[in-house]
Design an enzyme around this catalytic site. Structure first.
Site: not given
Length: 256
Positions: A61, A87, A138, A151-153, A155, A184
Site C-alpha cells: 500500500v 485498515n 487506535s 504508532y500513537a502519533a 494514529k 484485539i
C-alpha cells in the site's frame, strides 16, 4: 440494498481487514481486498460465503502506484466504488528516544501517508449519500500510552485527518469516520497477550469487559459506520475497546 455496495479494504489478508471483508460480503457487498500477502488474500476469499464477491489485489500500500492501481481495479471490476476502509498499518512501536529516523518514517508511510493517498484517490469516485470512508485508528491515538511514540502519533494524525475530511467532504454527501480499536486478539497480538507481563498489565488489566476484543467486533463497527444505519454519522471516532479508554479500572484491583 437496491444494488450491491462496492468496497475496497486494505490489509484484507488477515485480522481486522479479513473480518471486515467477510462482514461486507455477508451484507451483500462486493469487495476489492488489498494486501501485500497473496496467500492471506486467498485465505480471506476462501472463508467467504460467496467467494465471487471478492476480487483480490496484491500490493504494497505504500507503493507510489498502489492507490491508483487498486482503485482503478475496483472500478474496472465492479463499475464504481462506494466504501473505502483504510485498515493497513503497523504496530509494535517504541518510545521516542529509542525510535530512529528510519523507523519514524516507516510508521508515517504505512499508518498515515498511504491512508491519505488512498483516500485522495478514492474521493472523486464516491457519490453523495452512498460514499463512505472508515479509517482504522487506535485508542492509542486518543490517549497517551507508554512506549509507542510513532504508532500513537500516526494514529492521532489519522483521527485528525478523519475529522478534517468529514468537514471537507460532508457538504458533498460523503461521510468519513474512524474506528479506534483497543486490544484485539489476532495472530499478531496473541504472543504478547499470553506471554508479556508488561503488555498484560498495561493493556489487558484495565479492560472491564470480561473478554478480549475480536476482529469481528471491529468489523461490525466498521460495517455500521458505512451502512445506511449510520447515514447521519460523520467525523466520529468509535472506540471498540471493552471500556479500556473510558474507565478507571483494574482487573487485579477489582478482585481485591
Amino acid at each position: 440494498m437496491t444494488s450491491p455496495y462496492i468496497a475496497l479494504v486494505t490489509g484484507a489478508g488477515s485480522g481486522i481487514g479479513r473480518a471486515t471483508t467477510l462482514r461486507f460480503v455477508r451484507a451483500g457487498a462486493r469487495v476489492l481486498a488489498v494486501d501485500l500477502n497473496p496467500d492471506g488474500l486467498a485465505e480471506t476469499a476462501a472463508f467467504a460465503e460467496d467467494p465471487g464477491a471478492i476480487e483480490t489485489f496484491t500490493a504494497d500500500v505504500t507503493a507510489e502506484d498502489a492507490p491508483a492501481s487498486a482503485i482503478g481495479r475496483a472500478v474496472a471490476r465492479f463499475g464504481r466504488l462506494d466504501w473505502l476502509v483504510n485498515n493497513a498499518g503497523i504496530g509494535a512501536a517504541k518510545a521516542a528516544h529509542l525510535t530512529s529516523d528510519a523507523e519514524w518514517d516507516r510508521y508515517v508511510d504505512v499508518n498515515l501517508r498511504q491512508l491519505f493517498r488512498f483516500s485522495r484517490e478514492a474521493l472523486p469516485h464516491l457519490q453523495a449519500g452512498r460514499g463512505a470512508i472508515v479509517n482504522i485508528a487506535s485508542v492509542f491515538g486518543l490517549f497517551g500510552h507508554p512506549g509507542v511514540a510513532p504508532y500513537a502519533a500516526t494514529k492521532a494524525a489519522v483521527v485528525g485527518l478523519t475529522r478534517q475530511m468529514a468537514a471537507d467532504y460532508g457538504p458533498k454527501g460523503i461521510r468519513v469516520n474512524a474506528v479506534a480499536p483497543g486490544v484485539i486478539e489476532t495472530a499478531l497480538t496473541r504472543g504478547r497477550i499470553v506471554g508479556d507481563p508488561r503488555f498484560q498489565a498495561l493493556n489487558i488489566d484495565p479492560i472491564p469487559f470480561p473478554r478480549l476484543g475480536r476482529p469481528e467486533d471491529v468489523a461490525n463497527a466498521v460495517y455500521f459506520l458505512v451502512s445506511e444505519e449510520a447515514s447521519y454519522v460523520s467525523g466520529h471516532v468509535l472506540a471498540v475497546d471493552g471500556g479500556w479508554s473510558v474507565t478507571n479500572y483494574s482487573r487485579r484491583g477489582a478482585a481485591l
